[in-house]
Motif scaffolding. Structure first.
Motif, mmCIF file in Angstrom:
data_model
loop_
_atom_site.group_PDB
_atom_site.id
_atom_site.type_symbol
_atom_site.label_atom_id
_atom_site.label_comp_id
_atom_site.label_asym_id
_atom_site.label_seq_id
_atom_site.Cartn_x
_atom_site.Cartn_y
_atom_site.Cartn_z
ATOM 1 N N SER A 109 46.132 48.629 50.284
ATOM 2 C CA SER A 109 44.803 48.685 50.698
ATOM 3 C C SER A 109 44.133 48.055 51.401
ATOM 4 N N ASN A 111 43.291 52.421 57.211
ATOM 5 C CA ASN A 111 43.119 51.553 55.987
ATOM 6 C C ASN A 111 44.336 50.963 55.011
ATOM 7 N N ASP A 148 37.296 42.407 44.094
ATOM 8 C CA ASP A 148 38.565 43.589 44.859
ATOM 9 C C ASP A 148 39.495 43.160 45.410
ATOM 10 N N ASN A 189 41.559 44.333 47.151
ATOM 11 C CA ASN A 189 41.691 45.360 48.644
ATOM 12 C C ASN A 189 40.539 45.269 49.442
ATOM 13 N N VAL A 231 39.947 48.656 51.561
ATOM 14 C CA VAL A 231 38.432 49.124 50.897
ATOM 15 C C VAL A 231 37.301 48.295 51.723
#
Length: 143
Positions: free
Chosen positions: A59, A52, A119, A121, A61
């Motif tokens: 991180s 992850n 986003d 990540n 995602v």
């Protein structure tokens, strides 16, 4: 007559191979990992919930295209080494066991680019022909 049919079939097959482009793994333009790169193994681990984080420790995602999308099916087979039904079974077991959640789904390439652009990540994949300046290509899967 047979020669003409054979030539027509050969032409049609070559056109279908040209139309199928590579799969681009994309991230947000501000993602620091655009310089470190990423390999297919890490992409697979991120999409199967086994990792992850990006190489820099931030991180990751993952976002998926909608079920039934041709690029999603190609990605599932070539990167995750699973059929769509095997992937569905895998995530069903993970969810039932309370271990992990599957990647977020988006409707199409335009929605994928929008989600990744919003986003920091995020990581996603699209047809390489759909790449534009709103996202950075982290890796390309030759398919």
């Amino acid at each position: 007559m047979k020669l003409i049919k054979a030539l027509g079939l050969a032409a049609a097959m070559s056109l279908s191979m040209v139309a199928q482009a590579d799969i681009a793994i994309i991230v947000n333009l501000k993602n620091q990992n655009t310089y470190t790169g990423i390999d297919t193994d890490l992409v697979s681990r991120i999409y199967l919930g086994k990792a992850n984080k990006f190489p820099d420790g931030s991180s990751a995602v993952p976002y998926n295209l909608a079920k039934g999308d041709d690029i999603r099916d190609r990605f599932t087979r070539s990167v995750l080494n699973k059929t769509p039904s095997q992937l569905h079974s895998y995530w069903s077991r993970q969810i039932f066991a309370g271990k992990k959640q599957p990647p977020r789904d988006v409707a199409d390439a335009a929605a994928m680019k929008k989600a990744i652009a919003e986003d920091l990540n995020g990581i996603g994949y699209i047809n390489s022909l759909d790449v534009d300046t709103s996202v950075a290509v982290l890796h390309t899967i030759k398919d």
